[in-house]
Write an enzyme that holds these catalytic residues in place. Structure first.
Site, mmCIF file in Angstrom:
data_model
loop_
_atom_site.group_PDB
_atom_site.id
_atom_site.type_symbol
_atom_site.label_atom_id
_atom_site.label_comp_id
_atom_site.label_asym_id
_atom_site.label_seq_id
_atom_site.Cartn_x
_atom_site.Cartn_y
_atom_site.Cartn_z
ATOM 1 N N ARG A 222 33.506 34.886 11.745
ATOM 2 C CA ARG A 222 33.082 33.986 12.804
ATOM 3 C C ARG A 222 34.090 32.846 12.896
ATOM 4 N NH1 ARG A 222 30.320 37.436 14.627
ATOM 5 N NH2 ARG A 222 28.052 37.497 14.785
ATOM 6 N N GLU A 251 34.426 30.826 21.600
ATOM 7 C CA GLU A 251 34.760 32.033 22.364
ATOM 8 C C GLU A 251 34.104 31.989 23.736
ATOM 9 O OE1 GLU A 251 33.738 35.341 19.878
ATOM 10 O OE2 GLU A 251 35.016 34.619 18.280
ATOM 11 N N HIS A 269 38.047 39.096 19.877
ATOM 12 C CA HIS A 269 36.819 39.506 19.179
ATOM 13 C C HIS A 269 36.501 40.992 19.425
ATOM 14 C CE1 HIS A 269 32.763 37.939 17.413
ATOM 15 N NE2 HIS A 269 33.068 39.141 16.953
HETATM 16 O O1 A2R Z 1 27.698 34.541 -1.470
HETATM 17 P P1 A2R Z 1 27.008 35.839 -1.737
HETATM 18 O O2 A2R Z 1 27.050 36.215 -3.173
HETATM 19 O O3 A2R Z 1 25.642 35.939 -1.089
HETATM 20 O O4 A2R Z 1 27.928 36.964 -0.984
HETATM 21 C C1 A2R Z 1 27.947 37.100 0.420
HETATM 22 C C2 A2R Z 1 29.063 36.288 1.076
HETATM 23 N N1 A2R Z 1 28.681 34.914 1.434
HETATM 24 C C3 A2R Z 1 29.367 33.826 1.051
HETATM 25 N N2 A2R Z 1 30.482 33.704 0.321
HETATM 26 C C4 A2R Z 1 30.921 32.445 0.069
HETATM 27 N N3 A2R Z 1 30.307 31.336 0.539
HETATM 28 C C5 A2R Z 1 29.192 31.413 1.290
HETATM 29 N N4 A2R Z 1 28.602 30.310 1.746
HETATM 30 C C6 A2R Z 1 28.671 32.716 1.574
HETATM 31 N N5 A2R Z 1 27.598 33.178 2.269
HETATM 32 C C7 A2R Z 1 27.616 34.518 2.170
HETATM 33 O O5 A2R Z 1 29.353 36.997 2.280
HETATM 34 C C8 A2R Z 1 28.366 38.522 0.771
HETATM 35 O O6 A2R Z 1 29.292 39.010 -0.167
HETATM 36 C C9 A2R Z 1 29.068 38.382 2.125
HETATM 37 C C10 A2R Z 1 28.203 38.860 3.296
HETATM 38 O O7 A2R Z 1 27.983 40.224 3.168
HETATM 39 P P2 A2R Z 1 26.889 41.015 4.038
HETATM 40 O O8 A2R Z 1 25.642 40.220 4.107
HETATM 41 O O9 A2R Z 1 26.855 42.411 3.494
HETATM 42 O O10 A2R Z 1 27.474 40.978 5.505
HETATM 43 P P3 A2R Z 1 28.452 42.034 6.238
HETATM 44 O O11 A2R Z 1 27.672 43.169 6.761
HETATM 45 O O12 A2R Z 1 29.609 42.335 5.349
HETATM 46 O O13 A2R Z 1 28.913 41.146 7.477
HETATM 47 C C11 A2R Z 1 29.565 39.890 7.293
HETATM 48 C C12 A2R Z 1 29.813 39.178 8.598
HETATM 49 C C13 A2R Z 1 28.679 39.197 9.617
HETATM 50 O O14 A2R Z 1 27.675 38.284 9.329
HETATM 51 C C14 A2R Z 1 29.398 38.839 10.909
HETATM 52 O O15 A2R Z 1 29.470 37.460 11.079
HETATM 53 C C15 A2R Z 1 30.810 39.359 10.672
HETATM 54 O O16 A2R Z 1 30.835 39.803 9.310
HETATM 55 O O17 A2R Z 1 31.086 40.404 11.543
#
Ligand code: A2R
Length: 311
Positions: A222, A251, A269
């Site tokens: 994002r 965007e 995007h």
């Molecule tokens: O932080 P963790 O242990 O919950 O790991 C998640 C990480 N994450 C963060 N890392 C650092 N600082 C943060 N504040 C933070 N918040 C979340 O991001 C986890 O490893 C990763 C998200 O993975 P998923 O929930 O499996 O999302 P996915 O399907 O990989 O998609 C990621 C994003 C979407 O939300 C769209 O915005 C974009 O990719 O297309």
């Protein structure tokens, strides 16, 4: 037939399936708000507060895309609205887009293509050498579903993979508990966290300076994850070497300064934007809506509303 509100565009295949079971209303026109039971939207448009307030009988909102930071999930939970998204089906495509951006940046794809196409090769000689994309130290910010798919594809380039997340994962990569620490250790940062408050501008000036004058910043998550003004300044001053970006803060607006920089690659995007992957995402949106209609349960609820599934 029940009434469904459509926010933003949907594909013909989605409309064909949904219109067999619902009367579809456009959010841009007049619609019978109190009759709406289901909402279809996307990660960009979300569900505006006035729509939530008017659609008092809405039971679910199905979003096209994995990121749902444009949807106020707290407000949906308060109203008993279950929200779904489209995880996993786009992992490989976004990972391919990431590799494409990395190759384009390191191998000077756009400048070299222009050199060939313009005839400059004949008049000016060979194009300047580029940087190899092989054997790089690559830091992945957010090692979830997509981050892992990126790591898998990076193996073909013999990358030394590092990552930063809030909690350490059971993976054979180098973990960094701070983003600045990771930025100091790597040559490339790939942003693939969700958007929203917890990641807002976490790639700030300090992180970009730590990545350094030879560093490459890639964003396929994002626009909000990077401090865009600080990135423009760092690229202009040379404190950050290169950027390859698919997403932006406002965007479809892209800062004019970025458009003139030769050390930047820009995409509109398109991380998941192929015919095949968008078809899979659209099918999952409709599967979620129809499953909810028929059973009260959805297939891929977002975690914040998962407790409402089947209730
Ligand atoms: O932080 P963790 O242990 O919950 O790991 C998640 C990480 N994450 C963060 N890392 C650092 N600082 C943060 N504040 C933070 N918040 C979340 O991001 C986890 O490893 C990763 C998200 O993975 P998923 O929930 O499996 O999302 P996915 O399907 O990989 O998609 C990621 C994003 C979407 O939300 C769209 O915005 C974009 O990719 O297309």
């Amino acid at each position: 037939m029940p009434d469904l509100l459509q926010i933003g565009g949907i594909t013909d295949a989605m409309r064909d399936r949904l219109s067999e079971r619902f009367t579809i209303h456009q959010a841009t026109g007049d619609y019978p708000a109190e009759a709406i039971t289901h909402i279809v939207t996307n990660g960009h448009d979300g569900v505006p507060a006035d729509v939530l307030a008017k659609c008092t009988n809405a039971k679910m909102a199905a979003s096209y895309g994995v990121g749902y930071d444009a949807i106020d999930t707290d407000a949906c939970v308060e109203r008993g609205i279950i929200v779904t998204h489209t995880p996993d089906v786009l992992n490989a495509e976004v990972a391919s887009t990431t590799i494409m951006l990395m190759l384009a940046s390191f191998r000077n794809l756009l400048a070299d293509e222009a050199h060939a196409r313009s005839g400059a090769w004949e008049t000016d000689g060979n194009a300047p050498l580029s940087r190899s994309a092989d054997n790089r130290r690559v830091g992945i910010l957010g090692l979830g579903r997509i981050g892992q798919a990126i790591a898998d594809k990076l193996k073909a380039f013999d990358a030394d993979i590092h990552y930063h997340t809030r909690s350490q994962k059971d993976v054979p990569y180098t973990y960094h508990d701070t983003l600045v620490g990771m930025a100091k250790a790597v040559e490339v940062i790939i942003c693939i966290t969700p958007g929203g408050p917890s990641t807002n501008k976490i790639v700030n000036a300090e992180v970009m300076e730590a990545l350094g004058p030879q560093g490459t910043l890639i964003n396929v998550s994002r626009g909000s994850v990077i401090d865009e003004a600080a990135m423009v300044a760092a690229l202009q001053s040379g404190k950050l070497g290169y950027a390859a970006l698919d997403v932006f803060e406002e965007e479809p607006k892209i800062p004019d300064a970025l458009k003139t920089m030769s050390n930047v690659v820009l995409l509109p995007h398109v991380g998941s934007a192929t015919v095949e992957t968008r078809a899979a995402m659209g099918a999952l949106v409709v599967d979620n809506v129809l499953s909810h209609l028929d059973t009260g349960k959805t297939l891929t609820p977002v975690p914040e509303t998962a407790h409402l599934n089947g209730s």
